[in-house]
Motif scaffolding. Structure first.
Motif, mmCIF file in Angstrom:
data_model
loop_
_atom_site.group_PDB
_atom_site.id
_atom_site.type_symbol
_atom_site.label_atom_id
_atom_site.label_comp_id
_atom_site.label_asym_id
_atom_site.label_seq_id
_atom_site.Cartn_x
_atom_site.Cartn_y
_atom_site.Cartn_z
ATOM 1 N N VAL A 1 -7.127 6.437 -4.570
ATOM 2 C CA VAL A 1 -7.040 5.176 -5.542
ATOM 3 C C VAL A 1 -6.329 4.157 -4.992
ATOM 4 N N LYS A 2 -6.531 2.852 -5.080
ATOM 5 C CA LYS A 2 -5.901 1.783 -4.651
ATOM 6 C C LYS A 2 -4.882 0.897 -5.577
ATOM 7 N N ASN A 3 -5.068 1.467 -7.054
ATOM 8 C CA ASN A 3 -4.077 0.478 -7.847
ATOM 9 C C ASN A 3 -4.190 1.267 -9.222
ATOM 10 N N MET A 4 -3.321 0.903 -10.348
ATOM 11 C CA MET A 4 -3.214 1.547 -11.364
ATOM 12 C C MET A 4 -4.484 1.316 -12.302
ATOM 13 N N GLN A 5 -5.456 0.510 -11.997
ATOM 14 C CA GLN A 5 -6.635 0.388 -12.692
ATOM 15 C C GLN A 5 -7.345 1.505 -12.306
ATOM 16 N N GLU A 6 -7.603 1.867 -11.318
ATOM 17 C CA GLU A 6 -8.468 2.900 -10.708
ATOM 18 C C GLU A 6 -7.753 4.269 -11.147
ATOM 19 N N ILE A 7 -6.376 4.415 -11.395
ATOM 20 C CA ILE A 7 -5.716 5.650 -11.811
ATOM 21 C C ILE A 7 -6.133 5.705 -13.245
ATOM 22 N N ALA A 8 -6.135 4.596 -13.754
ATOM 23 C CA ALA A 8 -6.467 4.675 -15.398
ATOM 24 C C ALA A 8 -7.805 5.004 -15.691
ATOM 25 N N LEU B 1 -9.614 7.119 -14.044
ATOM 26 C CA LEU B 1 -9.791 8.498 -14.191
ATOM 27 C C LEU B 1 -9.150 9.280 -15.210
ATOM 28 N N GLY B 2 -8.347 8.514 -15.974
ATOM 29 C CA GLY B 2 -7.876 9.233 -17.128
ATOM 30 C C GLY B 2 -6.551 9.959 -16.842
ATOM 31 N N TYR B 3 -5.619 9.399 -15.634
ATOM 32 C CA TYR B 3 -4.271 9.930 -15.588
ATOM 33 C C TYR B 3 -3.307 9.153 -16.383
ATOM 34 N N ILE B 4 -3.483 7.972 -16.598
ATOM 35 C CA ILE B 4 -2.696 7.120 -17.264
ATOM 36 C C ILE B 4 -3.334 6.331 -18.627
ATOM 37 N N LYS B 5 -2.957 5.788 -19.227
ATOM 38 C CA LYS B 5 -3.675 4.902 -20.368
ATOM 39 C C LYS B 5 -3.610 3.500 -19.681
ATOM 40 N N GLU B 6 -4.662 2.884 -19.864
ATOM 41 C CA GLU B 6 -4.917 1.481 -19.496
ATOM 42 C C GLU B 6 -4.155 0.384 -20.246
ATOM 43 N N GLU B 7 -3.285 -0.352 -19.699
ATOM 44 C CA GLU B 7 -2.597 -1.287 -20.703
ATOM 45 C C GLU B 7 -3.267 -2.542 -21.154
#
Length: 219
Positions: free
Chosen positions: A204-211, A213-219
């Motif tokens: 993954v390259k950024n927080m959007q990609e992490i979000a 995949l369900g790891y964090i909530k999208e802001e």
């Protein structure tokens, strides 16, 4: 020379339950590779597979394109910080730093609380101090690759920042693979980042990609 440690085609099952499936991960000297994921997704299992102390159903581990079977037998190649304490509790700091061929004077100048602990056994330290010593000696070791599983556990915010600085300094000499539930500390220093989800690793390259995949909530 850049050294490259790769693991792929990992299959791991426990009691017919699939934990890891077709996992791939690459770690290079000169880089900090982060591994994040929810509890129970298999992060520690994957690190132990890379180190060689957990035998999966299938794996391929390569150093510079050459297969290696038991990495843990080669201290010059790889070191591993497990979640549990690994240094025998009766050893004195004097002996530990001697065994790792490290200068205690440099360590105590960095962490002044240890100026009076040179002859202390590691069992006489607090949980955070013990974790600090165990992390430090591996970060400063001569291994080409260092695997750190939960290195920031039990550490104060100030000590966490000091350990992160040491890792950044030492990556010139080696490659790091780090996993920790305090993912913000990894995301802040990583060069490459893998998210373990749905039994697979995702680069993954950024927080959007992490979000996504369900790891964090999208802001």
């Amino acid at each position: 020379m850049i050294n490259k440690l790769e693991i792929d085609s990992v299959q791991l099952q426990f009691n017919s339950k699939t934990i890891l499936s077709d996992v791939y991960l690459k770690c290079e000297t000169g880089k900090i590779t982060g591994l994040i994921g929810r509890n129970g997704t298999g992060k520690t299992s994957l690190i132990r597979i890379i180190y060689g102390t957990l035998i999966p159903n299938h794996k391929s581990i390569r150093l510079n394109e050459q297969n290696i079977q038991t990495p843990y037998k080669r201290e010059e190649l790889i070191s591993y910080l497990p979640q549990s304490n690994y240094i025998p509790k009766q050893l004195r700091l004097k002996r530990i730093f001697s065994d790792f061929e490290l200068e205690y004077s440099f360590f105590e100048s960095y962490f002044t609380d240890f100026k009076t602990k040179y002859n202390s056994t590691i069992n006489q330290l607090s949980g955070g101090q013990r974790r600090l010593v165990e992390s430090y000696v591996l970060i400063k070791s001569n291994s080409k690759f260092v695997l750190l599983d939960e290195p920031f556990s039990h550490l104060t915010p100030l000590l966490i920042e000091s350990i992160k600085e040491l890792i950044i300094e030492e990556k010139v000499n080696k490659g790091f693979l780090i996993t920790d539930h305090l993912y913000n500390h990894i995301v802040g220093i990583n060069d490459d980042l893998y998210l373990l989800a749905n039994q697979k690793t995702h680069l993954v390259k950024n927080m959007q990609e992490i979000a996504s995949l369900g790891y964090i909530k999208e802001e």
